[in-house]
Design a protein around this motif. Structure first.
Motif, PDB file in Angstrom:
ATOM      1  N   PRO A   1      45.995  33.564  40.995  1.00 41.88           N
ATOM      2  CA  PRO A   1      44.622  33.746  41.483  1.00 41.88           C
ATOM      3  C   PRO A   1      43.627  33.751  40.326  1.00 41.88           C
ATOM      4  O   PRO A   1      43.979  34.098  39.203  1.00 41.88           O
ATOM      5  CB  PRO A   1      44.675  35.103  42.191  1.00 41.88           C
ATOM      6  CG  PRO A   1      45.907  35.775  41.702  1.00 41.88           C
ATOM      7  CD  PRO A   1      46.845  34.721  41.236  1.00 41.88           C
ATOM      8  N   SER A   2      42.406  33.360  40.617  1.00 41.06           N
ATOM      9  CA  SER A   2      41.370  33.309  39.589  1.00 41.06           C
ATOM     10  C   SER A   2      40.352  34.422  39.836  1.00 41.06           C
ATOM     11  O   SER A   2      40.453  35.174  40.807  1.00 41.06           O
ATOM     12  CB  SER A   2      40.669  31.948  39.612  1.00 41.06           C
ATOM     13  OG  SER A   2      39.945  31.797  40.820  1.00 41.06           O
ATOM     14  N   THR A   3      39.372  34.502  38.972  1.00 46.23           N
ATOM     15  CA  THR A   3      38.301  35.499  39.128  1.00 46.23           C
ATOM     16  C   THR A   3      37.612  35.344  40.478  1.00 46.23           C
ATOM     17  O   THR A   3      37.332  36.323  41.175  1.00 46.23           O
ATOM     18  CB  THR A   3      37.279  35.339  37.987  1.00 46.23           C
ATOM     19  OG1 THR A   3      37.947  35.514  36.741  1.00 46.23           O
ATOM     20  CG2 THR A   3      36.159  36.360  38.107  1.00 46.23           C
ATOM     21  N   ALA A   4      37.369  34.065  40.858  1.00 45.49           N
ATOM     22  CA  ALA A   4      36.682  33.805  42.127  1.00 45.49           C
ATOM     23  C   ALA A   4      37.490  34.271  43.326  1.00 45.49           C
ATOM     24  O   ALA A   4      36.928  34.600  44.376  1.00 45.49           O
ATOM     25  CB  ALA A   4      36.380  32.310  42.246  1.00 45.49           C
ATOM     26  N   SER A   5      38.817  34.302  43.197  1.00 43.53           N
ATOM     27  CA  SER A   5      39.674  34.731  44.314  1.00 43.53           C
ATOM     28  C   SER A   5      39.384  36.177  44.698  1.00 43.53           C
ATOM     29  O   SER A   5      39.474  36.546  45.880  1.00 43.53           O
ATOM     30  CB  SER A   5      41.158  34.592  43.934  1.00 43.53           C
ATOM     31  OG  SER A   5      41.458  33.320  43.425  1.00 43.53           O
TER      32      SER A   5
ATOM     33  N   MET B   1      43.840  42.720  40.379  1.00 48.90           N
ATOM     34  CA  MET B   1      43.258  41.655  39.565  1.00 48.90           C
ATOM     35  C   MET B   1      43.539  41.880  38.080  1.00 48.90           C
ATOM     36  O   MET B   1      44.000  40.977  37.371  1.00 48.90           O
ATOM     37  CB  MET B   1      41.734  41.597  39.826  1.00 48.90           C
ATOM     38  CG  MET B   1      40.967  40.642  38.936  1.00 48.90           C
ATOM     39  SD  MET B   1      39.225  40.496  39.430  1.00 48.90           S
ATOM     40  CE  MET B   1      38.657  42.196  39.277  1.00 48.90           C
ATOM     41  N   VAL B   2      43.285  43.079  37.606  1.00 51.15           N
ATOM     42  CA  VAL B   2      43.490  43.400  36.187  1.00 51.15           C
ATOM     43  C   VAL B   2      44.968  43.342  35.825  1.00 51.15           C
ATOM     44  O   VAL B   2      45.342  42.837  34.762  1.00 51.15           O
ATOM     45  CB  VAL B   2      42.886  44.790  35.866  1.00 51.15           C
ATOM     46  CG1 VAL B   2      43.224  45.211  34.444  1.00 51.15           C
ATOM     47  CG2 VAL B   2      41.375  44.768  36.070  1.00 51.15           C
ATOM     48  N   ASP B   3      45.822  43.858  36.723  1.00 47.61           N
ATOM     49  CA  ASP B   3      47.269  43.839  36.471  1.00 47.61           C
ATOM     50  C   ASP B   3      47.799  42.421  36.323  1.00 47.61           C
ATOM     51  O   ASP B   3      48.778  42.184  35.614  1.00 47.61           O
ATOM     52  CB  ASP B   3      48.015  44.549  37.603  1.00 47.61           C
ATOM     53  CG  ASP B   3      47.805  46.062  37.581  1.00 47.61           C
ATOM     54  OD1 ASP B   3      47.333  46.575  36.552  1.00 47.61           O
ATOM     55  OD2 ASP B   3      48.095  46.714  38.614  1.00 47.61           O
ATOM     56  N   ARG B   4      47.154  41.473  37.006  1.00 50.57           N
ATOM     57  CA  ARG B   4      47.600  40.078  36.932  1.00 50.57           C
ATOM     58  C   ARG B   4      46.941  39.316  35.778  1.00 50.57           C
ATOM     59  O   ARG B   4      47.120  38.104  35.643  1.00 50.57           O
ATOM     60  CB  ARG B   4      47.311  39.355  38.259  1.00 50.57           C
ATOM     61  CG  ARG B   4      48.138  39.882  39.407  1.00 50.57           C
ATOM     62  CD  ARG B   4      47.849  39.139  40.703  1.00 50.57           C
ATOM     63  NE  ARG B   4      48.545  39.760  41.817  1.00 50.57           N
ATOM     64  CZ  ARG B   4      49.808  39.528  42.134  1.00 50.57           C
ATOM     65  NH1 ARG B   4      50.512  38.677  41.411  1.00 50.57           N
ATOM     66  NH2 ARG B   4      50.369  40.132  43.169  1.00 50.57           N
ATOM     67  N   GLY B   5      46.169  40.041  34.968  1.00 47.96           N
ATOM     68  CA  GLY B   5      45.565  39.409  33.797  1.00 47.96           C
ATOM     69  C   GLY B   5      44.342  38.568  34.106  1.00 47.96           C
ATOM     70  O   GLY B   5      43.954  37.701  33.316  1.00 47.96           O
ATOM     71  N   VAL B   6      43.723  38.798  35.277  1.00 47.84           N
ATOM     72  CA  VAL B   6      42.536  38.040  35.675  1.00 47.84           C
ATOM     73  C   VAL B   6      41.284  38.780  35.187  1.00 47.84           C
ATOM     74  O   VAL B   6      41.145  39.984  35.422  1.00 47.84           O
ATOM     75  CB  VAL B   6      42.478  37.839  37.202  1.00 47.84           C
ATOM     76  CG1 VAL B   6      41.230  37.069  37.603  1.00 47.84           C
ATOM     77  CG2 VAL B   6      43.731  37.120  37.679  1.00 47.84           C
ATOM     78  N   GLU B   7      40.396  38.053  34.521  1.00 46.78           N
ATOM     79  CA  GLU B   7      39.178  38.664  33.970  1.00 46.78           C
ATOM     80  C   GLU B   7      38.171  38.931  35.090  1.00 46.78           C
ATOM     81  O   GLU B   7      37.780  38.023  35.815  1.00 46.78           O
ATOM     82  CB  GLU B   7      38.552  37.712  32.943  1.00 46.78           C
ATOM     83  CG  GLU B   7      37.404  38.310  32.156  1.00 46.78           C
ATOM     84  CD  GLU B   7      37.845  39.357  31.152  1.00 46.78           C
ATOM     85  OE1 GLU B   7      37.020  40.213  30.807  1.00 46.78           O
ATOM     86  OE2 GLU B   7      39.014  39.309  30.707  1.00 46.78           O
ATOM     87  N   PRO B   8      37.718  40.188  35.254  1.00 42.09           N
ATOM     88  CA  PRO B   8      36.732  40.476  36.306  1.00 42.09           C
ATOM     89  C   PRO B   8      35.388  39.822  36.008  1.00 42.09           C
ATOM     90  O   PRO B   8      34.991  39.685  34.851  1.00 42.09           O
ATOM     91  CB  PRO B   8      36.602  42.012  36.265  1.00 42.09           C
ATOM     92  CG  PRO B   8      37.803  42.489  35.505  1.00 42.09           C
ATOM     93  CD  PRO B   8      38.144  41.404  34.546  1.00 42.09           C
ATOM     94  N   ALA B   9      34.691  39.411  37.057  1.00 43.42           N
ATOM     95  CA  ALA B   9      33.357  38.839  36.903  1.00 43.42           C
ATOM     96  C   ALA B   9      32.347  39.962  36.686  1.00 43.42           C
ATOM     97  O   ALA B   9      32.550  41.093  37.134  1.00 43.42           O
ATOM     98  CB  ALA B   9      32.982  38.031  38.143  1.00 43.42           C
ATOM     99  N   VAL B  10      31.254  39.645  35.998  1.00 45.90           N
ATOM    100  CA  VAL B  10      30.200  40.647  35.763  1.00 45.90           C
ATOM    101  C   VAL B  10      29.649  41.141  37.090  1.00 45.90           C
ATOM    102  O   VAL B  10      29.394  42.344  37.275  1.00 45.90           O
ATOM    103  CB  VAL B  10      29.069  40.037  34.898  1.00 45.90           C
ATOM    104  CG1 VAL B  10      27.932  41.047  34.713  1.00 45.90           C
ATOM    105  CG2 VAL B  10      29.608  39.601  33.542  1.00 45.90           C
TER     106      VAL B  10
END
Length: 601
Positions: free
Chosen positions: A465-469, A493-502
């Motif tokens: 998954p991406s940030t947009a997901s 999201m963080v556990d999967r290494g995905v960077e959160p959006a601002v």
């Protein structure tokens, strides 16, 4: 070493009840109208010119292994009496065999026979052919299985083969093995490796190769430096790349147009058009005339920075100067204009390219369809998509994504879902963009459960998954007051290494503030500020209001102070809400702080 030739000593001859009188026996080769005589230790075909029987048997063997799928099971009985383990026999088969994978199969089969001894000649022959065929994994497997030592020249080609297949780490291992053996590859191989690393966008490998190359005492040429310039551009360090180019030019060398084009693209990306202009003039001065690809980079950069008039001017100037824009150039212009919602100019170029006999491809169609979706022209988008499908361009993931994204953006979720189901039926694999478009479409319509289901499908399909997901789900959950579930998605999201959006931070702060959990809202704001992220104005203002309503006036003033430091203009209603809270206290400290805030504002 291989065995001595024993080609016909074991052939099955017809037995005779009487002692053999003929010292020159005749041998029949199965399935062929051909006989071979042995005369004074030599062999010749009866009724034909003299021919080496190795060749004759090799032809027969080759015919069998090329025409029978499971020849390994019957080869011994198909051609009886042949000494297959004799190197002269199987090497001749390998020489005649055009299909390298069949050669490998035959070699493994021969090796399984009793009496086989490894032969370096045949191993090197097969290995080199696998490398020539760019079958990197098969070559590696063969080398590991046979454990023979290839010739140094073949190993250099092996390195290039790995790089061309994208197997960078494997190629570096071979480099290291040669280095430990005290061998250094040629400049051609170094340059080839650096070129493939540039194409693979592996800047780290480019610098490693260059460092190892210097360590080996190899002096680079203009191509080597050109790859370093491109590496700087990929690191968003066009200034250093430009300085390196200047040094090359001063030394009297002129790199390829590709090097100039990469620098031009990098400076376009940063908006430094003074450097772009200087590079174009340098190219002309060095008789390295800018080509269509050079101007394509300029136009692409201008379109990305929404500089429509400049892009159009250069494009039209090109045509006036005798350049003939190709399909890629027209597609670049149409794509850029559609992103800027200039559909009139985009359609003009569409018809212009068709009149010139340039057929739009899948990318051109998708660019214009996307433009129609962006401007809400649903009828034209669907009409053009139908035309694209009739030309055979619609059956791809990219084309489906263009339509699904457009339909979701324009609220036509039912049609988007039908197209998504069609993808599965037709065996077209959805990617992360497909799922993200649907998640955003459903969530914006308030259908959070459907969005959550689609995110679960992403994970079940093994996609990353991406940030947009996550972002739109977190936003809509916070808006709905379900901050707890939003936190759960955030953690996943963080556990999967995905960077959160601002924007996701803003949503969490607003959601917590609306629930009256201003203390945690302050913590999230602190995390944003420490990470040098800039909250939205509405985030600051709503937090100030909630803090004020909760009588946490010191925190409210602290947040307001930060808001002003970041350049926001405070709304009048925010000041009024604070004044109502602060005025009854009549504290000189509060008046001083408030006065400083008003001065800053």
């Amino acid at each position: 070493m291989g065995k001595s030739p024993l080609f016909f000593t074991n052939l099955c001859l017809r037995k005779s009840l009487k002692p053999v009188q003929n010292t020159n026996p005749q041998i029949r080769i199965p399935n062929r109208n051909l006989s071979v005589n042995r005369i004074d230790g030599k062999y010749e075909e009866i009724g034909k010119n003299s021919q080496n029987p190795d060749v004759v048997f090799a032809q027969e063997i080759s015919k069998v292994i090329q025409t029978r799928p499971r020849w390994e099971q019957t080869l011994l009985s198909d051609i009886p009496g042949v000494d297959f383990v004799d190197p002269n026999v199987y090497n001749e088969v390998l020489k005649q065999q055009k299909n390298v994978m069949l050669s490998v199969r035959f070699y493994y089969w021969v090796r399984s026979q009793n009496g086989f001894l490894p032969d370096p000649v045949s191993c090197n022959m097969i290995f080199s052919r696998l490398v020539e065929a760019k079958a990197a994994r098969a070559a590696k497997s063969f080398l590991e299985e046979t454990k023979f030592e290839p010739e140094p020249g073949c190993l250099e080609s092996y390195i290039e083969c790995f790089f061309e297949n994208g197997l960078v780490e494997e190629a570096l291992d071979v480099f290291e093995q040669l280095k430990l053996a005290g061998q250094c590859v040629s400049l051609k191989t170094w340059n080839s490796a650096m070129l493939q690393s540039v194409k693979a966008k592996r800047v780290d490998v480019v610098w490693k190769l260059y460092s190892d190359m210097l360590e080996c005492g190899i002096v680079g040429d203009v191509d080597t430096i050109g790859y370093l310039v491109q590496a700087f551009c990929m690191e968003n360090n066009a200034a250093k790349g430009h300085e390196l180019l200047r040094q090359i030019l001063e030394a009297g060398h002129v790199p390829s147009n590709t090097v100039f084009n990469k620098l031009i693209s990098a400076f376009c990306k940063s908006g430094n058009y003074a450097k772009v202009s200087a590079l174009l003039h340098t190219m002309i001065a060095k008789n390295c005339s800018p080509d269509i690809h050079t101007y394509q980079e300029v136009i692409h950069g201008l379109c990305k920075r929404r500089m429509r008039h400049e892009a159009l001017r250069i494009f039209n100037n090109l045509k006036d100067r005798g350049f003939f824009p190709d399909q890629v150039m027209y597609t670049t212009m149409i794509h850029g204009l559609c992103k800027m919602k200039w559909l009139g100019d985009a359609r003009k170029f569409w018809f212009e390219m068709i009149q010139k006999g340039i057929i739009p491809n899948e990318h051109t169609y998708n660019a214009l369809i996307n433009g129609f979706w962006r401007t809400g022209n649903i009828v034209e988008a669907e009409k053009l998509y139908k035309s694209m499908c009739e030309r055979g361009y619609g059956e791809t993931t990219v084309s489906y994504n263009t339509m699904i994204n457009g339909l979701c953006s324009n609220g036509k979720l039912d049609v988007a879902r039908v197209l998504f189901d069609q993808m599965t039926e037709k065996g077209i694999v959805p990617d992360i963009i497909t799922y993200n478009s649907l998640i955003q479409g459903f969530c914006k319509k308030g259908k959070i459960l459907e969005g959550t289901y689609l995110l679960d499908q992403i994970l079940k399909q093994g996609l990353q998954p991406s940030t947009a997901s996550y972002t739109v789900l977190i936003e809509k959950l916070c808006e709905a007051g379900n901050v707890g579930e939003a936190k759960a998605f955030w953690k996943d999201m963080v556990d999967r290494g995905v960077e959160p959006a601002v924007s996701a931070y803003d949503s969490m702060i607003l959601g917590l503030s609306e629930q009256g959990n201003v203390a945690e809202g302050m913590q999230w704001l602190g995390t944003m500020l420490k990470s040098r992220l800039k909250p939205q104005k509405k985030t600051f203002e709503r937090l100030v209001q909630c803090l004020s309503e909760a009588d946490r006036l010191s925190d409210a003033l602290f947040v307001l102070d930060y808001m002003l430091k970041m350049g926001f203009v405070v709304s009048e209603c925010i000041f009024l809400s604070l004044v109502k809270k602060l005025y009854p206290s009549n504290s000189s400290h509060v008046e001083t702080c408030f006065g400083k805030i008003l001065e800053r504002s």
